[in-house]
Design a protein around this motif. Structure first.
Motif, PDB file in Angstrom:
ATOM      1  N   GLU A 138       0.836  -1.203   0.000  1.00 50.61           N
ATOM      2  CA  GLU A 138       0.000   0.000   0.000  1.00 50.61           C
ATOM      3  C   GLU A 138       0.872   1.255   0.000  1.00 50.61           C
ATOM      4  O   GLU A 138       0.603   2.211  -0.733  1.00 50.61           O
ATOM      5  CB  GLU A 138      -0.923   0.005   1.220  1.00 50.61           C
ATOM      6  N   LYS A 139       1.916   1.233   0.810  1.00 53.77           N
ATOM      7  CA  LYS A 139       2.807   2.388   0.931  1.00 53.77           C
ATOM      8  C   LYS A 139       3.448   2.746  -0.402  1.00 53.77           C
ATOM      9  O   LYS A 139       3.621   3.932  -0.719  1.00 53.77           O
ATOM     10  CB  LYS A 139       3.888   2.084   1.969  1.00 53.77           C
ATOM     11  N   HIS A 140       3.763   1.734  -1.209  1.00 50.63           N
ATOM     12  CA  HIS A 140       4.471   1.989  -2.463  1.00 50.63           C
ATOM     13  C   HIS A 140       3.552   2.013  -3.684  1.00 50.63           C
ATOM     14  O   HIS A 140       4.028   2.189  -4.804  1.00 50.63           O
ATOM     15  CB  HIS A 140       5.555   0.922  -2.669  1.00 50.63           C
ATOM     16  N   SER A 141       2.247   1.825  -3.477  1.00 48.51           N
ATOM     17  CA  SER A 141       1.330   1.850  -4.620  1.00 48.51           C
ATOM     18  C   SER A 141       0.993   3.290  -4.994  1.00 48.51           C
ATOM     19  O   SER A 141       1.119   4.203  -4.171  1.00 48.51           O
ATOM     20  CB  SER A 141       0.038   1.091  -4.304  1.00 48.51           C
ATOM     21  N   HIS A 142       0.538   3.499  -6.222  1.00 50.10           N
ATOM     22  CA  HIS A 142       0.289   4.859  -6.706  1.00 50.10           C
ATOM     23  C   HIS A 142      -0.890   5.519  -5.998  1.00 50.10           C
ATOM     24  O   HIS A 142      -0.985   6.740  -5.946  1.00 50.10           O
ATOM     25  CB  HIS A 142       0.049   4.850  -8.225  1.00 50.10           C
ATOM     26  N   ASP A 143      -1.827   4.708  -5.458  1.00 48.34           N
ATOM     27  CA  ASP A 143      -2.964   5.285  -4.739  1.00 48.34           C
ATOM     28  C   ASP A 143      -2.884   4.989  -3.249  1.00 48.34           C
ATOM     29  O   ASP A 143      -3.898   4.908  -2.552  1.00 48.34           O
ATOM     30  CB  ASP A 143      -4.287   4.780  -5.308  1.00 48.34           C
ATOM     31  N   GLY A 144      -1.654   4.825  -2.739  1.00 45.33           N
ATOM     32  CA  GLY A 144      -1.454   4.487  -1.333  1.00 45.33           C
ATOM     33  C   GLY A 144      -1.947   5.554  -0.374  1.00 45.33           C
ATOM     34  O   GLY A 144      -2.265   5.249   0.780  1.00 45.33           O
ATOM     35  N   PHE A 191      -4.682   7.164  -0.751  1.00 40.69           N
ATOM     36  CA  PHE A 191      -6.137   7.118  -0.780  1.00 40.69           C
ATOM     37  C   PHE A 191      -6.576   5.920   0.067  1.00 40.69           C
ATOM     38  O   PHE A 191      -6.285   4.773  -0.270  1.00 40.69           O
ATOM     39  CB  PHE A 191      -6.616   6.960  -2.229  1.00 40.69           C
ATOM     40  N   PRO A 192      -7.288   6.166   1.195  1.00 45.64           N
ATOM     41  CA  PRO A 192      -7.577   5.073   2.134  1.00 45.64           C
ATOM     42  C   PRO A 192      -8.372   3.916   1.537  1.00 45.64           C
ATOM     43  O   PRO A 192      -8.278   2.789   2.024  1.00 45.64           O
ATOM     44  CB  PRO A 192      -8.393   5.763   3.237  1.00 45.64           C
ATOM     45  N   LEU A 193      -9.149   4.171   0.486  1.00 49.97           N
ATOM     46  CA  LEU A 193     -10.000   3.115  -0.062  1.00 49.97           C
ATOM     47  C   LEU A 193      -9.309   2.356  -1.194  1.00 49.97           C
ATOM     48  O   LEU A 193      -9.944   1.960  -2.164  1.00 49.97           O
ATOM     49  CB  LEU A 193     -11.323   3.711  -0.563  1.00 49.97           C
ATOM     50  N   ASN A 194      -7.985   2.144  -1.075  1.00 48.70           N
ATOM     51  CA  ASN A 194      -7.270   1.412  -2.119  1.00 48.70           C
ATOM     52  C   ASN A 194      -7.447  -0.093  -1.927  1.00 48.70           C
ATOM     53  O   ASN A 194      -7.874  -0.567  -0.871  1.00 48.70           O
ATOM     54  CB  ASN A 194      -5.791   1.802  -2.142  1.00 48.70           C
ATOM     55  N   ALA A 195      -7.085  -0.850  -2.951  1.00 51.06           N
ATOM     56  CA  ALA A 195      -7.327  -2.298  -2.958  1.00 51.06           C
ATOM     57  C   ALA A 195      -6.536  -3.021  -1.875  1.00 51.06           C
ATOM     58  O   ALA A 195      -7.038  -3.982  -1.268  1.00 51.06           O
ATOM     59  CB  ALA A 195      -6.980  -2.863  -4.330  1.00 51.06           C
ATOM     60  N   TYR A 196      -5.290  -2.590  -1.620  1.00 45.41           N
ATOM     61  CA  TYR A 196      -4.488  -3.246  -0.586  1.00 45.41           C
ATOM     62  C   TYR A 196      -5.101  -3.041   0.800  1.00 45.41           C
ATOM     63  O   TYR A 196      -5.143  -3.958   1.618  1.00 45.41           O
ATOM     64  CB  TYR A 196      -3.057  -2.706  -0.599  1.00 45.41           C
ATOM     65  N   ARG A 197      -5.567  -1.808   1.062  1.00 46.56           N
ATOM     66  CA  ARG A 197      -6.170  -1.524   2.367  1.00 46.56           C
ATOM     67  C   ARG A 197      -7.456  -2.339   2.556  1.00 46.56           C
ATOM     68  O   ARG A 197      -7.715  -2.847   3.646  1.00 46.56           O
ATOM     69  CB  ARG A 197      -6.480  -0.019   2.480  1.00 46.56           C
ATOM     70  N   LYS A 198      -8.242  -2.441   1.492  1.00 46.09           N
ATOM     71  CA  LYS A 198      -9.487  -3.201   1.611  1.00 46.09           C
ATOM     72  C   LYS A 198      -9.203  -4.667   1.909  1.00 46.09           C
ATOM     73  O   LYS A 198      -9.880  -5.302   2.730  1.00 46.09           O
ATOM     74  CB  LYS A 198     -10.306  -3.078   0.325  1.00 46.09           C
ATOM     75  N   LEU A 199      -8.179  -5.219   1.236  1.00 42.58           N
ATOM     76  CA  LEU A 199      -7.800  -6.612   1.474  1.00 42.58           C
ATOM     77  C   LEU A 199      -7.335  -6.793   2.926  1.00 42.58           C
ATOM     78  O   LEU A 199      -7.695  -7.776   3.593  1.00 42.58           O
ATOM     79  CB  LEU A 199      -6.682  -7.009   0.507  1.00 42.58           C
ATOM     80  N   LEU A 200      -6.554  -5.831   3.406  1.00 38.30           N
ATOM     81  CA  LEU A 200      -6.026  -5.899   4.768  1.00 38.30           C
ATOM     82  C   LEU A 200      -7.141  -5.795   5.809  1.00 38.30           C
ATOM     83  O   LEU A 200      -7.233  -6.626   6.725  1.00 38.30           O
ATOM     84  CB  LEU A 200      -5.011  -4.767   4.978  1.00 38.30           C
ATOM     85  N   VAL A 201      -7.987  -4.784   5.642  1.00 38.57           N
ATOM     86  CA  VAL A 201      -8.984  -4.472   6.672  1.00 38.57           C
ATOM     87  C   VAL A 201     -10.203  -5.394   6.613  1.00 38.57           C
ATOM     88  O   VAL A 201     -10.680  -5.870   7.647  1.00 38.57           O
ATOM     89  CB  VAL A 201      -9.420  -2.992   6.538  1.00 38.57           C
ATOM     90  N   CYS A 202     -10.686  -5.628   5.405  1.00 35.34           N
ATOM     91  CA  CYS A 202     -11.956  -6.350   5.275  1.00 35.34           C
ATOM     92  C   CYS A 202     -11.811  -7.867   5.209  1.00 35.34           C
ATOM     93  O   CYS A 202     -12.759  -8.592   5.530  1.00 35.34           O
ATOM     94  CB  CYS A 202     -12.702  -5.879   4.017  1.00 35.34           C
ATOM     95  N   GLU A 203     -10.625  -8.346   4.795  1.00 40.08           N
ATOM     96  CA  GLU A 203     -10.486  -9.798   4.637  1.00 40.08           C
ATOM     97  C   GLU A 203      -9.433 -10.414   5.555  1.00 40.08           C
ATOM     98  O   GLU A 203      -9.667 -11.468   6.143  1.00 40.08           O
ATOM     99  CB  GLU A 203     -10.179 -10.113   3.166  1.00 40.08           C
ATOM    100  N   LEU A 204      -8.287  -9.742   5.688  1.00 40.71           N
ATOM    101  CA  LEU A 204      -7.239 -10.354   6.500  1.00 40.71           C
ATOM    102  C   LEU A 204      -7.502 -10.193   8.003  1.00 40.71           C
ATOM    103  O   LEU A 204      -7.401 -11.169   8.759  1.00 40.71           O
ATOM    104  CB  LEU A 204      -5.870  -9.767   6.140  1.00 40.71           C
ATOM    105  N   LEU A 205      -7.834  -8.976   8.451  1.00 37.82           N
ATOM    106  CA  LEU A 205      -8.034  -8.773   9.886  1.00 37.82           C
ATOM    107  C   LEU A 205      -9.135  -9.672  10.463  1.00 37.82           C
ATOM    108  O   LEU A 205      -8.957 -10.239  11.548  1.00 37.82           O
ATOM    109  CB  LEU A 205      -8.328  -7.297  10.183  1.00 37.82           C
ATOM    110  N   PRO A 206     -10.289  -9.831   9.783  1.00 38.41           N
ATOM    111  CA  PRO A 206     -11.286 -10.773  10.314  1.00 38.41           C
ATOM    112  C   PRO A 206     -10.744 -12.197  10.423  1.00 38.41           C
ATOM    113  O   PRO A 206     -11.124 -12.935  11.332  1.00 38.41           O
ATOM    114  CB  PRO A 206     -12.430 -10.687   9.294  1.00 38.41           C
ATOM    115  N   LEU A 207      -9.843 -12.581   9.496  1.00 38.83           N
ATOM    116  CA  LEU A 207      -9.227 -13.914   9.579  1.00 38.83           C
ATOM    117  C   LEU A 207      -8.326 -14.026  10.803  1.00 38.83           C
ATOM    118  O   LEU A 207      -8.343 -15.034  11.512  1.00 38.83           O
ATOM    119  CB  LEU A 207      -8.379 -14.176   8.325  1.00 38.83           C
ATOM    120  N   LEU A 208      -7.548 -12.977  11.052  1.00 39.57           N
ATOM    121  CA  LEU A 208      -6.649 -12.988  12.201  1.00 39.57           C
ATOM    122  C   LEU A 208      -7.432 -13.023  13.514  1.00 39.57           C
ATOM    123  O   LEU A 208      -6.924 -13.489  14.537  1.00 39.57           O
ATOM    124  CB  LEU A 208      -5.742 -11.752  12.185  1.00 39.57           C
TER     125      LEU A 208
END
Length: 636
Positions: free
Chosen positions: A161-167, A169-186
């Protein structure tokens, strides 16, 4: 027969040739080929393809497992592996038979091979997003792998996310994957992952920022449909529960069960604060109360534009300073216990249009409670603003801070916030609030100036109706949630202007212009405003005359016309009534010899009565806009 064919190719060709006419013969040929040439990729892969095309799930799974065990470097196999992982990520797609077959085949592969397939695929993938998706798929399929690869995926997503071009912007694809899919798994039970306290707090920051943006709390950030999340608050609360548990925060502060309410949670915060009255600067109170505040603020904002019934137009409400009328009974909800006058000022009575809108009031008071908590400690206040500055949420407080300042009677603070509003969609709200505040600050001319600014912005498409809740009895300050409809806003402006004119009259001995304006204005909200009329009639009677050049243009209320006509008669005192235009110095009373003029006055009164069914709202709009100079004169 082609003499250039190798033995392997020959067997494969025979199997393919037999497949259409004799499937059993084809299978026999492939068994022979697999047995004779166990290390030949072409033979083994063709055997897999034949089983796949024949729809044999278990046989295809066995062949595929053999291929993964022996031929991981073959490009053709990797293409098929990619097809399998693609199918797994779209398992719910029932419209694609091949994807459904591959998903079913995957289930018949041994867990060890499944695990190996997903891990190797993730490691083999050069695209970072694809790598993260595949690793996430591995964790979803094999929760036991979370302890091994969970923290690694967290680091990868944060770095990507830090190195992506839209990093930024909070609603980027990496953030969504982290917040909406990975954190619930953890956060799932039995999932063990080792994350530092600093990283956990960082994850909480990222989750709050993501969900606040997806909810539209962050001005200037418009969530697209791709970013929409179902039940965002429940998902955010689940993140708080997980991270709070990891950080060993108080269980009751991070417990958002299915039956929790805002009121019960607020009591938890109060309990926590009472136990640490001298230490309100810890992180768990900061995070938990801030997120609770944002939740309450969001619910308050939503409740200001409640869902409408089918076939009805949706209304939005704005909090305004409203009116107190000593002739009315006290509001039913006013506490019976006596209160100090300062309490009446600090805690105004708040009214809504209908009982079903009471949640607007309760939502607002809960946000007020939170805001007061943040002001209770200088350090806590600073920490709170630092947190929200980092999350870029400060600007979403603006509308609430206006309401809060009005609620607390801090009119100068409210005006500062209001003057900063430049959004064209908010100008009507801005002028309504400023007009109300300026009236209560006794700045009558400026109040009228802002009414004039607002009149062209009235929502002509949403007519609405007159309110009966703008005035209440008692001695408390009175605030009201005003619906942004054409009629309700006009009613509020007329009430403001009526009171501006009435109160300004005290500076003058006798003002026929002000009296005429008041008689015009009370017509909109008649008979609610009829108590204004008797004192005016007494003044006219004592003065012995009434001269109002706008009489024929605007005074059409039958009751008011009867009162004035009575004063003009012998029984009423025979006042001089000057309502005929272009009469110069001639003033007509009952004693005058000009019987023609007297008859003309009767005709004028009859014509005014005949107009009593005119649209009073349109008449008042004409009065306010066309007679602005004369209205200003009455406010001097």
């Amino acid at each position: 027969m082609d003499v250039d064919l190798t033995d392997e190719d020959y067997v494969i060709q025979r199997a393919k040739a037999a497949l259409k006419s004799n499937p059993l013969s084809a299978k026999a040929w492939m068994i022979t080929a697999k047995t004779l040439y166990p290390n030949n990729f072409g033979v083994q892969f063709e055997a897999y393809c034949i089983e796949k095309n024949a729809g044999h799930v278990k046989e295809a799974a066995k062949c595929f497992s053999d291929l993964i065990g022996k031929f991981q470097q073959q490009p053709e196999l990797w293409k098929e592996i990619e097809n399998v992982t693609l199918a797994l990520r779209a398992e719910s797609d029932t419209n694609d038979p091949e994807k459904q077959f591959l998903c079913e085949m995957f289930k018949h592969i041994s867990p060890d091979v499944q695990h190996k397939l997903l891990l190797c695929t993730a490691d083999h993938c050069e695209d970072t997003m694809e790598h993260c998706r595949l690793l996430l798929l591995l964790l979803q399929r094999f929760p036991t792998a979370i302890s091994s690869y969970g923290s690694r995926l967290v680091d990868t997503l944060i770095s990507a996310e830090k190195h992506s071009h839209d990093g930024n912007f909070p609603l980027n694809a990496y953030r969504k994957l982290l917040v909406c899919e990975l954190l619930p798994l953890l956060a799932t039970e039995n999932a063990k992952v080792d994350l530092s306290s600093k990283l956990l707090q960082k994850l909480l920051y990222k989750a709050v920022e993501f969900y606040s943006c997806s909810l539209g709390l962050t001005p200037g950030v418009s969530p697209d449909p791709e970013s929409k999340v179902e039940d965002p608050w429940q998902k955010l609360f689940a993140v708080i529960e997980f991270i709070g548990k990891q950080l060993e925060w108080e269980h009751y502060l991070v417990n958002f069960g299915s039956n929790w309410t805002k009121e019960s949670y607020w009591q938890k915060i109060v309990t926590y604060c009472q136990a640490r009255i001298n230490n309100l600067d810890d992180k768990q109170l900061l995070f938990c109360s801030s997120i609770f505040f944002l939740h309450c603020l969001h619910e308050y904002s939503v409740s200001l534009t409640p869902e409408s019934s089918p076939g009805q137009q949706q209304n939005t409400f704005v909090l305004v300073e409203a009116f107190v009328d000593s002739s009315l009974p006290n509001p039913a909800t006013e506490p019976k216990s006596k209160k100090r006058k300062s309490d009446d000022y600090l805690y105004p009575y708040i009214s809504v249009e209908k009982p079903e809108l009471k949640n607007i009031h309760s939502n607002f008071l809960m946000v007020v409670n939170c805001w007061d908590l943040f002001q209770s400690s200088e350090h806590f206040q600073r920490e709170f603003f630092m947190l929200n500055s980092f999350l870029k949420l400060e600007s979403c407080f603006t509308n609430f801070l206006i309401d809060y300042a009005i609620y607390k009677g801090k009119y100068d603070d409210a005006l500062v916030y209001l003057q900063k509003i430049s959004d064209s969609n908010m100008l009507l709200n801005k002028y309504i609030n400023i007009a109300g505040i300026l009236y209560f600050k006794k700045n009558y001319k400026s109040c009228f100036e802002h009414i004039l600014l607002a009149i062209p912005l009235l929502p002509s498409g949403i007519v609405g109706s007159l309110s009966s809740a703008l005035s209440v009895g008692g001695n408390q300050r009175h605030l009201h949630y005003l619906p942004l409809t054409y009629t309700a806003i006009l009613q509020y402006f007329v009430k403001l202007l009526l009171r501006c004119t009435k109160e300004n009259m005290a500076k003058h001995n006798y003002s026929e212009l002000a009296i005429g304006h008041i008689l015009t204005l009370v017509q909109l909200d008649w008979p609610q405003e009829e108590e204004f009329v008797p004192p005016l009639m007494n003044q006219i009677q004592q003065h012995g005359s009434f001269n109002y050049i706008l009489f024929q243009n605007y005074i059409i209320n039958v009751d008011i016309l009867e009162e004035i006509t009575y004063l003009w008669t012998n029984q009423g005192g025979q006042i001089t009534l000057d309502i005929i235009p272009h009469m110069g110095q001639r003033r007509i009373g009952t004693r005058g010899a000009d019987k023609g003029a007297k008859e003309e006055i009767k005709q004028i009164i009859r014509r005014q009565v005949a107009r009593s069914n005119e649209n009073i709202s349109e008449l008042l709009i004409r009065f306010i806009t066309h007679e602005r100079e004369l209205i200003f004169q009455s406010l001097m």
